[in-house]
Design a protein around this motif. Structure first.
Motif, PDB file in Angstrom:
ATOM      1  N   PRO B  61      -3.184  -0.551   4.745  1.00  0.00           N
ATOM      2  CA  PRO B  61      -3.422  -1.240   3.467  1.00  0.00           C
ATOM      3  C   PRO B  61      -2.143  -1.559   2.698  1.00  0.00           C
ATOM      4  CG  PRO B  61      -4.954   0.586   3.718  1.00  0.00           C
ATOM      5  CD  PRO B  61      -4.024   0.655   4.889  1.00  0.00           C
ATOM      6  N   VAL B  62      -1.100  -0.771   2.910  1.00  0.00           N
ATOM      7  CA  VAL B  62       0.144  -0.953   2.159  1.00  0.00           C
ATOM      8  C   VAL B  62       0.758  -2.333   2.429  1.00  0.00           C
ATOM      9  CG1 VAL B  62       1.651   0.077   3.905  1.00  0.00           C
ATOM     10  CG2 VAL B  62       2.293   0.204   1.489  1.00  0.00           C
ATOM     11  N   HIS B  63       0.396  -2.920   3.556  1.00  0.00           N
ATOM     12  CA  HIS B  63       0.957  -4.245   3.891  1.00  0.00           C
ATOM     13  C   HIS B  63       0.181  -5.399   3.273  1.00  0.00           C
ATOM     14  CE1 HIS B  63       3.529  -2.158   6.624  1.00  0.00           C
ATOM     15  NE2 HIS B  63       2.501  -1.693   7.322  1.00  0.00           N
ATOM     16  N   THR B  64      -0.802  -5.033   2.473  1.00  0.00           N
ATOM     17  CA  THR B  64      -1.624  -6.085   1.862  1.00  0.00           C
ATOM     18  C   THR B  64      -0.834  -6.871   0.833  1.00  0.00           C
ATOM     19  OG1 THR B  64      -3.539  -4.659   2.088  1.00  0.00           O
ATOM     20  CG2 THR B  64      -3.752  -6.520   0.575  1.00  0.00           C
ATOM     21  N   ARG B  65      -1.071  -8.143   0.822  1.00  0.00           N
ATOM     22  CA  ARG B  65      -0.522  -8.979  -0.249  1.00  0.00           C
ATOM     23  C   ARG B  65      -1.710  -9.675  -0.895  1.00  0.00           C
ATOM     24  NH1 ARG B  65       4.154 -13.340   0.760  1.00  0.00           N
ATOM     25  NH2 ARG B  65       5.484 -11.508   0.714  1.00  0.00           N
ATOM     26  N   ARG B  66      -1.756  -9.617  -2.207  1.00  0.00           N
ATOM     27  CA  ARG B  66      -2.880 -10.251  -2.892  1.00  0.00           C
ATOM     28  C   ARG B  66      -2.387 -11.452  -3.679  1.00  0.00           C
ATOM     29  NH1 ARG B  66      -7.177  -6.674  -6.078  1.00  0.00           N
ATOM     30  NH2 ARG B  66      -7.790  -6.305  -3.927  1.00  0.00           N
ATOM     31  N   VAL B  67      -3.108 -12.560  -3.529  1.00  0.00           N
ATOM     32  CA  VAL B  67      -2.738 -13.742  -4.301  1.00  0.00           C
ATOM     33  C   VAL B  67      -3.893 -14.079  -5.236  1.00  0.00           C
ATOM     34  CG1 VAL B  67      -3.523 -15.283  -2.456  1.00  0.00           C
ATOM     35  CG2 VAL B  67      -1.949 -16.140  -4.163  1.00  0.00           C
ATOM     36  N   GLY B  68      -3.576 -14.394  -6.454  1.00  0.00           N
ATOM     37  CA  GLY B  68      -4.618 -14.711  -7.425  1.00  0.00           C
ATOM     38  C   GLY B  68      -4.096 -15.735  -8.408  1.00  0.00           C
ATOM     39  N   ALA B  69      -4.815 -15.900  -9.497  1.00  0.00           N
ATOM     40  CA  ALA B  69      -4.357 -16.838 -10.516  1.00  0.00           C
ATOM     41  C   ALA B  69      -4.477 -16.167 -11.886  1.00  0.00           C
ATOM     42  CB  ALA B  69      -5.196 -18.107 -10.484  1.00  0.00           C
ATOM     43  N   ARG B  70      -3.483 -16.384 -12.718  1.00  0.00           N
ATOM     44  CA  ARG B  70      -3.540 -15.860 -14.079  1.00  0.00           C
ATOM     45  C   ARG B  70      -3.167 -17.017 -15.013  1.00  0.00           C
ATOM     46  NH1 ARG B  70      -0.222 -11.108 -13.726  1.00  0.00           N
ATOM     47  NH2 ARG B  70      -1.851  -9.926 -12.703  1.00  0.00           N
ATOM     48  N   ASP B  71      -4.056 -17.319 -15.956  1.00  0.00           N
ATOM     49  CA  ASP B  71      -3.831 -18.446 -16.869  1.00  0.00           C
ATOM     50  C   ASP B  71      -3.486 -19.719 -16.090  1.00  0.00           C
ATOM     51  OD1 ASP B  71      -4.158 -16.536 -18.823  1.00  0.00           O
ATOM     52  OD2 ASP B  71      -2.006 -16.061 -18.841  1.00  0.00           O
ATOM     53  N   GLY B  72      -4.172 -19.908 -14.990  1.00  0.00           N
ATOM     54  CA  GLY B  72      -3.944 -21.135 -14.226  1.00  0.00           C
ATOM     55  C   GLY B  72      -2.697 -21.086 -13.357  1.00  0.00           C
ATOM     56  N   GLN B  73      -1.914 -19.989 -13.444  1.00  0.00           N
ATOM     57  CA  GLN B  73      -0.707 -19.873 -12.623  1.00  0.00           C
ATOM     58  C   GLN B  73      -0.965 -18.926 -11.452  1.00  0.00           C
ATOM     59  OE1 GLN B  73       2.124 -21.658 -13.077  1.00  0.00           O
ATOM     60  NE2 GLN B  73       0.879 -22.658 -14.651  1.00  0.00           N
ATOM     61  N   PRO B  74      -0.627 -19.337 -10.235  1.00  0.00           N
ATOM     62  CA  PRO B  74      -0.806 -18.403  -9.119  1.00  0.00           C
ATOM     63  C   PRO B  74       0.169 -17.237  -9.243  1.00  0.00           C
ATOM     64  CG  PRO B  74       0.282 -20.430  -8.375  1.00  0.00           C
ATOM     65  CD  PRO B  74      -0.110 -20.640  -9.809  1.00  0.00           C
ATOM     66  N   PHE B  75      -0.305 -16.029  -8.872  1.00  0.00           N
ATOM     67  CA  PHE B  75       0.617 -14.907  -8.846  1.00  0.00           C
ATOM     68  C   PHE B  75       0.344 -14.087  -7.591  1.00  0.00           C
ATOM     69  CE2 PHE B  75      -3.145 -12.912 -10.513  1.00  0.00           C
ATOM     70  CZ  PHE B  75      -3.082 -11.614 -10.027  1.00  0.00           C
ATOM     71  N   VAL B  76       1.343 -13.337  -7.158  1.00  0.00           N
ATOM     72  CA  VAL B  76       1.241 -12.566  -5.924  1.00  0.00           C
ATOM     73  C   VAL B  76       1.592 -11.123  -6.222  1.00  0.00           C
ATOM     74  CG1 VAL B  76       2.213 -12.254  -3.619  1.00  0.00           C
ATOM     75  CG2 VAL B  76       1.825 -14.562  -4.494  1.00  0.00           C
ATOM     76  N   THR B  77       0.764 -10.183  -5.725  1.00  0.00           N
ATOM     77  CA  THR B  77       1.120  -8.765  -5.868  1.00  0.00           C
ATOM     78  C   THR B  77       1.080  -8.119  -4.490  1.00  0.00           C
ATOM     79  OG1 THR B  77      -1.192  -8.258  -6.288  1.00  0.00           O
ATOM     80  CG2 THR B  77       0.240  -8.446  -8.211  1.00  0.00           C
ATOM     81  N   ASP B  78       1.820  -7.008  -4.344  1.00  0.00           N
ATOM     82  CA  ASP B  78       1.821  -6.276  -3.083  1.00  0.00           C
ATOM     83  C   ASP B  78       0.992  -5.015  -3.213  1.00  0.00           C
ATOM     84  OD1 ASP B  78       3.357  -8.071  -1.813  1.00  0.00           O
ATOM     85  OD2 ASP B  78       5.270  -7.079  -2.263  1.00  0.00           O
ATOM     86  N   GLY B  79       0.368  -4.618  -2.097  1.00  0.00           N
ATOM     87  CA  GLY B  79      -0.320  -3.329  -1.992  1.00  0.00           C
ATOM     88  C   GLY B  79      -1.112  -2.922  -3.204  1.00  0.00           C
ATOM     89  N   PRO B  80      -2.228  -3.580  -3.466  1.00  0.00           N
ATOM     90  CA  PRO B  80      -2.970  -3.294  -4.691  1.00  0.00           C
ATOM     91  C   PRO B  80      -3.857  -2.058  -4.614  1.00  0.00           C
ATOM     92  CG  PRO B  80      -4.098  -4.989  -3.451  1.00  0.00           C
ATOM     93  CD  PRO B  80      -2.866  -4.646  -2.674  1.00  0.00           C
ATOM     94  N   TYR B  81      -3.887  -1.348  -3.468  1.00  0.00           N
ATOM     95  CA  TYR B  81      -4.889  -0.288  -3.307  1.00  0.00           C
ATOM     96  C   TYR B  81      -4.342   1.090  -3.627  1.00  0.00           C
ATOM     97  CZ  TYR B  81      -6.871  -4.056  -0.524  1.00  0.00           C
ATOM     98  OH  TYR B  81      -7.318  -5.248  -0.088  1.00  0.00           O
TER      99      TYR B  81
END
Lengths: 414, 138
Positions: B61-81
């Protein structure tokens, strides 16, 4: 013959070529590969060089050579190699006698029996039938059944091997076995049709072609066994069901139930052919489940409008079908027919009896039918609940959307 | 019908498997080999029966990368778990007669050997894969 497209001609000749090879040389698995390669060679060469005088002989010659090569390269034992090297094609193969096609069509039937051999699982029977008799490539079959090509390749290879290992001889099954084996063939064709018919439009168009392929194969079997009433019944059922296809989905891809379909879109030529087939079959007196299902489809197709459907007739036909088959879907459809001819209360009483049948008790269709009947009876609150429950249990999105829409229509009317 | 069988594990499970002391029983080479052998055997069986469409294992799971959107801007986070959060670890896609048969297959997979009693409460989910409409009712 000359105005057929190369592709159609090749598909028609494929089982005859394979039959000829297996009859002459055996080696079903390798012969099947050789046939596929001959088809590919023809597809590549004929458009360039023109279609040969005798396409069937051309294919048999090319496939035989290919089979020889394949068997050699299989590191066959020397003895087998010697035998292969000694093969020569008799002249009458290169210029088939006038009576040859009759034997060839027998071969198609033998092949079908082989592909639907009881030692195979239904999914293997389907794949092998489409490839060996239908002449589809593995890639096409894989696409139609939504599995990776490598999976389908393995499935087909294994199936061919299993047929070979079963030691089944290349000839028609004995009289004693014939009925049961033919039932297996018809069931496989029915499954192929259903797979194509059940997939809706859009990205599943590839799969929709399966329905056309099933009809094509059923036509071949009917041509070979014109006296068999169930074969005629199955072909009629496919034609009468497929005739409604153009009206079954709206422009937005939504499913349209039969009662609301625009009947002017139904394919009248197919309906006429289907009705003639099933009428002729029923007259022969050996009534079976495919004929009955075709007769039911015919009654639906003959009605100028949903209101004019002869429901008492349909209920009577389902009555007969229920005596022959323990399929709970038949009982469910019978309940609908009873409701349409005797009123929703009678239909709901039938449904109650089905509740103890665990094969269908939890099925979304059970709830969908119950919802329809409750709506008919005027109990809109209960109907809405049943529609919602059916939608929760349904797995396909178009079905769910349809059921939710029915529920929404009843909002505020209870 | 096709079904997906989903199995779950946490970052901590992965680390125990990789030989880190996490308080869970540590996997020895022998344990790992036993697991590998078991999986190979079962997957081969499924391939033989023509039921296996595909199977894959996921990295930790540590290798997970999560992509989402905040206020219409895409953002990327690592290892969300969180360390102990159970997330998808692998899946099988099988094609078989019924969900009961798929359940049987999942139960068979559940017999995979593991060290100690750390996975006594492990589970798998069986979910039908969306395909065609299902009958000639239309």
């Amino acid at each position: 013959m000359d105005d057929t497209r190369d592709e159609d001609l090749l598909r028609e000749l494929a089982p005859q070529v394979l039959g000829a090879l297996v009859r002459r040389y055996g080696h079903f698995p390798t012969a099947e590969d050789a046939m596929q390669e001959a088809l590919l060679a023809a597809a590549a060469q004929w458009p360039e060089e023109g279609r040969p005088e005798d396409p069937r002989a051309w294919l048999i010659t090319v496939a035989s050579r290919r089979l020889t090569d394949l068997l050699r390269s299989e590191q066959a034992r020397r003895r087998r190699e010697d035998a292969v090297a000694a093969w020569t094609l008799p002249g009458d193969w290169l210029a088939p006698a006038a009576d040859q096609p009759v034997a060839a069509s027998d071969d198609t039937l033998v092949l079908l029996f082989m592909c639907c051999h009881p030692s195979l699982t239904p999914s293997s029977q389907i794949a092998l039938t489409l490839r060996a008799v239908g002449g589809l490539t593995t890639a096409e079959i894989a696409r139609a059944f939504l599995v990776p090509e490598s999976t389908m390749t393995r499935r087909i290879t294994r199936a061919k091997q299993r047929v070979k290992d079963s030691g089944v001889r290349f000839r028609l099954p004995s009289e004693a076995e014939r009925t049961e084996r033919l039932a297996a063939v018809l069931h496989v064709l029915y499954l192929i049709f259903n797979e194509g018919y059940a997939s809706t439009s859009g990205p599943d168009l590839q799969r929709a072609e399966l329905a056309a392929e099933a009809i094509r194969l059923a036509r071949i079997v009917h041509r070979l066994l014109p006296g068999d009433a169930e074969v005629a019944g199955l072909l009629a059922l496919m034609l009468l069901t497929d005739a409604r296809r153009p009206a079954r989905t709206g422009p937005d891809g939504a499913l349209i139930p039969m009662a609301e379909q625009d009947r002017s879109l139904w394919n009248t030529a197919q309906i006429e052919e289907g009705i003639a087939l099933v009428t002729g079959a029923l007259a022969r007196g050996r009534v079976g489940p495919y004929q009955l299902q075709a007769a039911i489809a015919a009654v639906h197709d003959e009605a100028p409008s949903a209101e004019e459907t002869d429901w008492p007739q349909i209920a009577a036909l389902y009555e007969l079908l229920m005596r022959m088959s323990g399929n709970p879907m038949v009982a469910l459809n019978h309940a609908v027919a009873v409701a349409m001819s005797q009123g929703p209360t009678a239909g709901l009483a039938r449904l109650e009896r089905l509740r103890s049948d665990e094969r269908i008790a939890a099925d979304h269709r059970m709830y969908a039918v119950r919802a329809h009947l409750l709506e008919m009876s005027g109990d809109h609150a209960a109907a809405r609940e049943a529609y919602e429950e059916a939608a929760r249990r349904a797995m396909s999105l178009p079905q769910q959307r349809y059921l939710h829409a029915r529920a929404a229509r009843l909002k505020g009317s209870d | 019908m096709k079904y997906m069988i989903l199995s779950y594990a946490s970052q901590r499970d992965y680390e125990a498997m990789a030989g880190k002391d996490t308080g869970l029983p540590v996997w020895s080479e022998k344990d790992l080999a036993a697991m590998g052998e078991f999986m190979t055997t079962v997957n081969k069986e499924l391939e033989e029966s023509g039921e296996l469409v595909e199977t894959r294992g996921l990295t930790a799971p540590v290798h997970t990368r999560r992509v989402g959107a905040r206020d219409g801007q895409p953002f990327v986070t690592d290892g969300p778990y969180a360390e102990t959060q159970e997330v998808l670890a692998g899946y099988w896609i099988v094609e078989c007669e019924s969900i009961d048969r798929a359940t049987e297959i999942a139960a068979r997979l559940g017999q995979c050997p593991y060290p100690g009693n750390a996975y006594d409460n492990a589970y798998a989910d069986i979910r039908p894969i969306a395909e065609a409409a299902d009958d000639m009712g239309f």
